[in-house]
Scaffold this motif. Structure first.
Motif, PDB file in Angstrom:
ATOM      1  N   ILE A   8      16.537   4.903  -1.352  1.00 24.49           N
ATOM      2  CA  ILE A   8      17.251   3.634  -1.191  1.00 24.49           C
ATOM      3  C   ILE A   8      18.628   3.711  -1.841  1.00 24.49           C
ATOM      4  CG2 ILE A   8      17.267   1.204  -1.897  1.00 24.49           C
ATOM      5  CD1 ILE A   8      14.213   1.230  -1.535  1.00 24.49           C
ATOM      6  N   THR A   9      18.678   4.176  -3.068  1.00 27.87           N
ATOM      7  CA  THR A   9      19.943   4.253  -3.796  1.00 27.87           C
ATOM      8  C   THR A   9      20.943   5.173  -3.104  1.00 27.87           C
ATOM      9  OG1 THR A   9      18.797   3.844  -5.896  1.00 27.87           O
ATOM     10  CG2 THR A   9      20.992   4.832  -6.015  1.00 27.87           C
ATOM     11  N   ALA A  10      20.469   6.292  -2.599  1.00 24.06           N
ATOM     12  CA  ALA A  10      21.350   7.264  -1.962  1.00 24.06           C
ATOM     13  C   ALA A  10      21.971   6.741  -0.678  1.00 24.06           C
ATOM     14  CB  ALA A  10      20.576   8.552  -1.677  1.00 24.06           C
ATOM     15  N   ASN A  11      21.337   5.729  -0.064  1.00 24.02           N
ATOM     16  CA  ASN A  11      21.815   5.231   1.225  1.00 24.02           C
ATOM     17  C   ASN A  11      22.263   3.772   1.175  1.00 24.02           C
ATOM     18  OD1 ASN A  11      21.160   7.475   3.367  1.00 24.02           O
ATOM     19  ND2 ASN A  11      19.408   7.414   1.966  1.00 24.02           N
ATOM     20  N   THR A  12      22.491   3.253  -0.020  1.00 23.52           N
ATOM     21  CA  THR A  12      22.882   1.850  -0.177  1.00 23.52           C
ATOM     22  C   THR A  12      24.382   1.671   0.070  1.00 23.52           C
ATOM     23  OG1 THR A  12      21.090   1.268  -1.690  1.00 23.52           O
ATOM     24  CG2 THR A  12      23.093  -0.037  -1.839  1.00 23.52           C
ATOM     25  N   LEU A  13      24.721   0.696   0.909  1.00 23.81           N
ATOM     26  CA  LEU A  13      26.112   0.360   1.194  1.00 23.81           C
ATOM     27  C   LEU A  13      26.647  -0.694   0.233  1.00 23.81           C
ATOM     28  CD1 LEU A  13      25.861   0.095   5.103  1.00 23.81           C
ATOM     29  CD2 LEU A  13      26.512   2.088   3.740  1.00 23.81           C
ATOM     30  N   ARG A  14      25.809  -1.649  -0.122  1.00 24.67           N
ATOM     31  CA  ARG A  14      26.168  -2.668  -1.117  1.00 24.67           C
ATOM     32  C   ARG A  14      24.901  -3.236  -1.708  1.00 24.67           C
ATOM     33  NH1 ARG A  14      28.119  -8.090   2.260  1.00 24.67           N
ATOM     34  NH2 ARG A  14      26.880  -7.719   4.133  1.00 24.67           N
ATOM     35  N   ARG A  15      25.031  -3.861  -2.843  1.00 27.96           N
ATOM     36  CA  ARG A  15      23.855  -4.412  -3.528  1.00 27.96           C
ATOM     37  C   ARG A  15      24.180  -5.745  -4.176  1.00 27.96           C
ATOM     38  NH1 ARG A  15      21.881   0.095  -6.963  1.00 27.96           N
ATOM     39  NH2 ARG A  15      22.988   1.370  -5.431  1.00 27.96           N
ATOM     40  N   TYR A  16      23.116  -6.492  -4.427  1.00 23.08           N
ATOM     41  CA  TYR A  16      23.216  -7.787  -5.104  1.00 23.08           C
ATOM     42  C   TYR A  16      22.116  -7.835  -6.155  1.00 23.08           C
ATOM     43  CZ  TYR A  16      22.367 -12.777  -5.916  1.00 23.08           C
ATOM     44  OH  TYR A  16      22.148 -14.003  -6.489  1.00 23.08           O
ATOM     45  N   ASP A  17      22.445  -8.353  -7.335  1.00 22.88           N
ATOM     46  CA  ASP A  17      21.467  -8.476  -8.413  1.00 22.88           C
ATOM     47  C   ASP A  17      21.651  -9.846  -9.061  1.00 22.88           C
ATOM     48  OD1 ASP A  17      19.834  -8.310 -10.649  1.00 22.88           O
ATOM     49  OD2 ASP A  17      20.424  -6.257 -11.145  1.00 22.88           O
ATOM     50  N   SER A  18      20.623 -10.691  -8.934  1.00 28.32           N
ATOM     51  CA  SER A  18      20.743 -12.049  -9.493  1.00 28.32           C
ATOM     52  C   SER A  18      20.919 -12.028 -11.005  1.00 28.32           C
ATOM     53  CB  SER A  18      19.517 -12.886  -9.121  1.00 28.32           C
ATOM     54  OG  SER A  18      18.349 -12.356  -9.720  1.00 28.32           O
ATOM     55  N   ALA A  19      20.458 -10.952 -11.653  1.00 26.28           N
ATOM     56  CA  ALA A  19      20.588 -10.860 -13.104  1.00 26.28           C
ATOM     57  C   ALA A  19      22.031 -10.612 -13.530  1.00 26.28           C
ATOM     58  CB  ALA A  19      19.703  -9.733 -13.637  1.00 26.28           C
ATOM     59  N   GLN A  20      22.871 -10.226 -12.581  1.00 25.58           N
ATOM     60  CA  GLN A  20      24.263  -9.923 -12.905  1.00 25.58           C
ATOM     61  C   GLN A  20      25.218 -10.984 -12.367  1.00 25.58           C
ATOM     62  OE1 GLN A  20      24.940  -5.949 -11.459  1.00 25.58           O
ATOM     63  NE2 GLN A  20      23.408  -5.051 -12.827  1.00 25.58           N
ATOM     64  N   GLY A  80       0.798  -1.223   0.000  1.00 27.03           N
ATOM     65  CA  GLY A  80       0.000   0.000   0.000  1.00 27.03           C
ATOM     66  C   GLY A  80       0.826   1.267   0.000  1.00 27.03           C
ATOM     67  N   HIS A  81       2.118   1.143  -0.259  1.00 30.65           N
ATOM     68  CA  HIS A  81       3.023   2.287  -0.317  1.00 30.65           C
ATOM     69  C   HIS A  81       3.910   2.142  -1.551  1.00 30.65           C
ATOM     70  CE1 HIS A  81       2.337   3.515   3.982  1.00 30.65           C
ATOM     71  NE2 HIS A  81       2.062   2.218   4.081  1.00 30.65           N
ATOM     72  N   GLU A  82       4.339   3.266  -2.091  1.00 35.25           N
ATOM     73  CA  GLU A  82       5.306   3.234  -3.178  1.00 35.25           C
ATOM     74  C   GLU A  82       6.718   3.194  -2.593  1.00 35.25           C
ATOM     75  OE1 GLU A  82       4.483   2.829  -6.355  1.00 35.25           O
ATOM     76  OE2 GLU A  82       2.425   2.719  -5.600  1.00 35.25           O
ATOM     77  N   ILE A  83       7.632   2.623  -3.338  1.00 37.98           N
ATOM     78  CA  ILE A  83       9.013   2.493  -2.890  1.00 37.98           C
ATOM     79  C   ILE A  83       9.808   3.706  -3.356  1.00 37.98           C
ATOM     80  CG2 ILE A  83      11.068   1.050  -2.908  1.00 37.98           C
ATOM     81  CD1 ILE A  83       8.542  -0.206  -1.611  1.00 37.98           C
ATOM     82  N   ASP A  84      10.543   4.320  -2.424  1.00 38.02           N
ATOM     83  CA  ASP A  84      11.363   5.485  -2.732  1.00 38.02           C
ATOM     84  C   ASP A  84      12.752   5.005  -3.162  1.00 38.02           C
ATOM     85  OD1 ASP A  84      12.767   7.856  -2.838  1.00 38.02           O
ATOM     86  OD2 ASP A  84      11.965   8.654  -0.970  1.00 38.02           O
ATOM     87  N   LEU A  85      12.895   4.671  -4.444  1.00 41.12           N
ATOM     88  CA  LEU A  85      14.159   4.144  -4.944  1.00 41.12           C
ATOM     89  C   LEU A  85      15.283   5.170  -4.853  1.00 41.12           C
ATOM     90  CD1 LEU A  85      13.129   2.032  -8.059  1.00 41.12           C
ATOM     91  CD2 LEU A  85      14.343   1.225  -6.042  1.00 41.12           C
ATOM     92  N   GLU A  86      14.944   6.431  -4.973  1.00 43.09           N
ATOM     93  CA  GLU A  86      15.966   7.471  -4.850  1.00 43.09           C
ATOM     94  C   GLU A  86      16.588   7.456  -3.454  1.00 43.09           C
ATOM     95  OE1 GLU A  86      16.421  12.364  -5.139  1.00 43.09           O
ATOM     96  OE2 GLU A  86      14.482  11.394  -5.503  1.00 43.09           O
TER      97      GLU A  86
END
Length: 373
Positions: free
Chosen positions: A359-371, A351-357
């Motif tokens: 999230i991205t601005a405060n991300t320390l590390r990420r994982y992407d199964s597509a990569q 019931g809420h939209e995700i604030d990707l901006e």
């Protein structure tokens, strides 16, 4: 339904107010956000709200990341399932790691309910349009500082205030708050810091004088017998938290009469599916429940609001407004409490939209199964 892509974001957000428990203090939080994408391009989000250090439990942000990427996600990606209740079975051979599992299960529930066009609360069987919110207050430098924090939350309209307690910070802070706020719905939480010897039990029995709603987790997680002995000696209800990680623990709690109230933390119990089952068992046993929190970001907080709409959640839950913890959350709109009530969203999924901006601005590390190969 089939999840074709998974992304993880380890995100750090600063807390508005430093928070201290019986074991540690924190000014920032690192949580892992989970995004699932299905074959149709629909996305769902969950949150791994494990603590950064092994103080509340043995899981940490680092262990959750490793287990999720190395073991849990490989069982979920490209697997066929019809309902999120079936997701837990995909990793049935993997023991423990409930926080990591909870984040993935949450993303599956959000994805499925969005695809069905129903709210997460409705998908879980929620019956309320709004839920009562309580707040949790940490150990402060002085009793005056604590009284100021309590007054601020009471003025904001919250229905219950929980005080963290520890050795040397228990009877006197509670006495002071009760004197200042005689009608306040108040309970205390020790996070298992006390030992279950007779002297300690006599000390904790003094809390009977203050009309507390409950004493939460006074002893170590596995000390169910100690909790049962204390419950026999005091009038105040004991609430178990860390002691109940799965449904077998809940059955033991009931059999031993080790507590009269259950704190259902979605993260601690491995996700929404198990948490809902715990709600059903507790309700059948006549045990009131409430939803505890791990200072979740908005994604996990929204999931807590959804499950708190179930009928057995009769006590105020830790679903206070996002602004109590974060200047800017990762969802839009943030969770908002008005006079101590939080509205249950009716739009699909969380019931809420995700604030990707954010999230991205405060991300320390990420994982992407597509990569990954």
């Amino acid at each position: 339904m089939r999840i074709t892509r998974a992304r993880l974001f380890e995100v750090r957000l600063p807390l508005v107010h430093r928070f201290q428990t019986s074991s540690h203090a924190k000014s920032t939080l690192d949580h892992i956000l989970v995004e699932f994408t299905d074959a149709a391009g629909q996305t769902g989000w969950g949150e791994i709200a494990s603590p950064a250090g092994p103080f509340y439990c043995s899981e940490t942000t680092s262990t959750a990341w490793d287990i999720a990427t190395a073991f849990l996600l490989p069982t979920v990606l490209d697997a066929d399932w019809d309902h999120p209740e079936q997701v837990d079975a995909l990793w049935s051979r993997i023991r423990g790691h409930f926080f990591a599992k909870a984040g993935l299960v949450g993303a599956a529930w959000d994805l499925w309910s969005r695809a069905q066009g129903v709210s997460l609360a409705s998908a879980l069987g929620g019956t309320r349009s709004q839920v009562r919110a309580g707040v949790s207050l940490g150990i402060e430098a002085t009793i005056d500082d604590l009284l100021s924090q309590v007054e601020h939350q009471v003025t904001a309209g919250y229905h219950r205030v929980k005080l963290k307690i520890s050795h040397g910070w228990d009877i006197e802070p509670v006495r002071a708050v009760r004197a200042e706020f005689p009608e306040l719905d108040m309970h205390v939480d020790a996070n298992g810091v006390y030992t279950s010897d007779d002297e300690t039990m006599s000390h904790l029995k003094e809390l009977d004088d203050f009309g507390l709603t409950m004493i939460e987790q006074p002893f170590a997680p596995r000390d169910l017998l100690g909790h049962a002995r204390l419950q026999q000696r005091i009038a105040t209800d004991i609430c178990l938290d860390e002691s109940v990680e799965d449904l077998h623990d809940l059955g033991l709690m009931i059999a031993l009469r080790a507590g009269r109230v259950l704190n259902i933390k979605v993260s601690r119990m491995g996700g929404l599916t198990v948490a809902r089952a715990a709600h059903d068992i507790a309700r059948d046993a006549g045990i009131p429940v409430w939803c505890g929190g791990m200072h979740e970001f908005g994604i996990g907080r929204a999931a807590n609001v959804a499950i708190s709409s179930l009928p057995g959640f009769t006590l105020p839950s830790d679903v206070s407004g996002s602004d109590k913890y974060y200047a800017r959350d990762v969802i839009v709109p943030p969770v908002i409490a008005t006079d101590g009530w939080v509205q249950v969203p009716t739009s699909p999924g969380l019931g809420h939209e995700i604030d990707l901006e954010q999230i991205t601005a405060n991300t320390l590390r990420r994982y992407d199964s597509a990569q990954t190969s």
